[in-house]
Design a protein around this motif. Sequence first.
Motif, PDB file in Angstrom:
ATOM      1  N   UNK A 122      24.661  22.245  42.933  1.00  0.00           N
ATOM      2  CA  UNK A 122      24.945  23.342  41.995  1.00  0.00           C
ATOM      3  C   UNK A 122      23.695  24.202  41.785  1.00  0.00           C
ATOM      4  N   UNK A 123      22.532  23.566  41.708  1.00  0.00           N
ATOM      5  CA  UNK A 123      21.292  24.327  41.555  1.00  0.00           C
ATOM      6  C   UNK A 123      21.030  25.184  42.794  1.00  0.00           C
ATOM      7  N   UNK A 124      21.361  24.667  43.958  1.00  0.00           N
ATOM      8  CA  UNK A 124      21.201  25.455  45.186  1.00  0.00           C
ATOM      9  C   UNK A 124      22.173  26.640  45.223  1.00  0.00           C
ATOM     10  N   UNK A 125      23.370  26.457  44.691  1.00  0.00           N
ATOM     11  CA  UNK A 125      24.312  27.578  44.620  1.00  0.00           C
ATOM     12  C   UNK A 125      23.769  28.640  43.672  1.00  0.00           C
ATOM     13  N   UNK A 126      23.196  28.207  42.551  1.00  0.00           N
ATOM     14  CA  UNK A 126      22.558  29.161  41.648  1.00  0.00           C
ATOM     15  C   UNK A 126      21.398  29.886  42.328  1.00  0.00           C
ATOM     16  N   UNK A 127      20.630  29.144  43.112  1.00  0.00           N
ATOM     17  CA  UNK A 127      19.520  29.760  43.847  1.00  0.00           C
ATOM     18  C   UNK A 127      20.044  30.749  44.889  1.00  0.00           C
ATOM     19  N   UNK A 177      24.676  42.139  58.534  1.00  0.00           N
ATOM     20  CA  UNK A 177      25.185  41.009  57.761  1.00  0.00           C
ATOM     21  C   UNK A 177      24.203  39.839  57.689  1.00  0.00           C
ATOM     22  N   UNK A 178      22.985  40.044  58.162  1.00  0.00           N
ATOM     23  CA  UNK A 178      21.982  38.979  58.113  1.00  0.00           C
ATOM     24  C   UNK A 178      21.682  38.521  56.683  1.00  0.00           C
ATOM     25  N   UNK A 179      21.556  39.407  55.688  1.00  0.00           N
ATOM     26  CA  UNK A 179      21.323  38.920  54.320  1.00  0.00           C
ATOM     27  C   UNK A 179      22.449  38.020  53.823  1.00  0.00           C
ATOM     28  N   UNK A 180      23.688  38.381  54.096  1.00  0.00           N
ATOM     29  CA  UNK A 180      24.807  37.533  53.697  1.00  0.00           C
ATOM     30  C   UNK A 180      24.760  36.192  54.430  1.00  0.00           C
ATOM     31  N   UNK A 181      24.383  36.202  55.692  1.00  0.00           N
ATOM     32  CA  UNK A 181      24.293  34.958  56.460  1.00  0.00           C
ATOM     33  C   UNK A 181      23.242  34.023  55.871  1.00  0.00           C
ATOM     34  N   UNK A 182      22.131  34.568  55.407  1.00  0.00           N
ATOM     35  CA  UNK A 182      21.084  33.748  54.794  1.00  0.00           C
ATOM     36  C   UNK A 182      21.601  33.127  53.500  1.00  0.00           C
ATOM     37  N   UNK A 183      22.281  33.915  52.687  1.00  0.00           N
ATOM     38  CA  UNK A 183      22.842  33.396  51.431  1.00  0.00           C
ATOM     39  C   UNK A 183      23.881  32.317  51.726  1.00  0.00           C
ATOM     40  N   UNK A 184      24.730  32.554  52.705  1.00  0.00           N
ATOM     41  CA  UNK A 184      25.751  31.562  53.054  1.00  0.00           C
ATOM     42  C   UNK A 184      25.145  30.295  53.641  1.00  0.00           C
ATOM     43  N   UNK A 185      24.013  30.405  54.298  1.00  0.00           N
ATOM     44  CA  UNK A 185      23.322  29.223  54.789  1.00  0.00           C
ATOM     45  C   UNK A 185      22.853  28.347  53.623  1.00  0.00           C
ATOM     46  N   UNK A 186      22.320  28.970  52.584  1.00  0.00           N
ATOM     47  CA  UNK A 186      21.909  28.218  51.396  1.00  0.00           C
ATOM     48  C   UNK A 186      23.123  27.579  50.736  1.00  0.00           C
ATOM     49  N   UNK A 187      24.244  28.281  50.681  1.00  0.00           N
ATOM     50  CA  UNK A 187      25.470  27.728  50.105  1.00  0.00           C
ATOM     51  C   UNK A 187      25.976  26.554  50.945  1.00  0.00           C
ATOM     52  N   UNK A 188      25.842  26.635  52.255  1.00  0.00           N
ATOM     53  CA  UNK A 188      26.260  25.525  53.124  1.00  0.00           C
ATOM     54  C   UNK A 188      25.406  24.286  52.867  1.00  0.00           C
ATOM     55  N   UNK A 189      24.104  24.480  52.693  1.00  0.00           N
ATOM     56  CA  UNK A 189      23.230  23.346  52.352  1.00  0.00           C
ATOM     57  C   UNK A 189      23.627  22.778  50.994  1.00  0.00           C
ATOM     58  N   UNK A 190      23.971  23.651  50.059  1.00  0.00           N
ATOM     59  CA  UNK A 190      24.422  23.198  48.739  1.00  0.00           C
ATOM     60  C   UNK A 190      25.705  22.387  48.848  1.00  0.00           C
ATOM     61  N   UNK A 191      26.631  22.850  49.669  1.00  0.00           N
ATOM     62  CA  UNK A 191      27.885  22.105  49.860  1.00  0.00           C
ATOM     63  C   UNK A 191      27.620  20.736  50.472  1.00  0.00           C
TER      64      UNK A 191
END
Length: 107
Positions: free
Chosen positions: A48-53, A22-36
């Motif tokens: 919003x741009x970070x969520x797109x990224x 689940x490490x790839x999902x954790x990396x994506x969720x980390x970017x989403x957390x920074x976006x939030x």
Amino acid sequence: MTMTEDRRDVHDRRHRQSRFTQLPLAVVLLVVAVAALRIVQYHWREGAALIGAALLLAGVLRAVLPTERAGLLAIRGKVVDIVTYAGLAAAVLYVALTIIGGPFSSS
């Protein structure tokens, strides 16, 4: 090798492999957390741009990693996942980069 030792061996291999599945999902969720965090700080376009990224990153990780290592990024078939992630990323990035004015405009 007895049946019990064989089961333990299979269990050990699964357990070692599942630690980082689940490490790839954790990396994506980390970017989403920074976006939030950016959205909460009233920088909603950056968020919003970070969520797109993050969606684009999810698509790239899904394309590069085999299905066994993609974890929860693998939802459907590989091509469907990649197209869906890329399409959603394009839509979110388009909205984030083109909307001007409105109640959320920054000075």
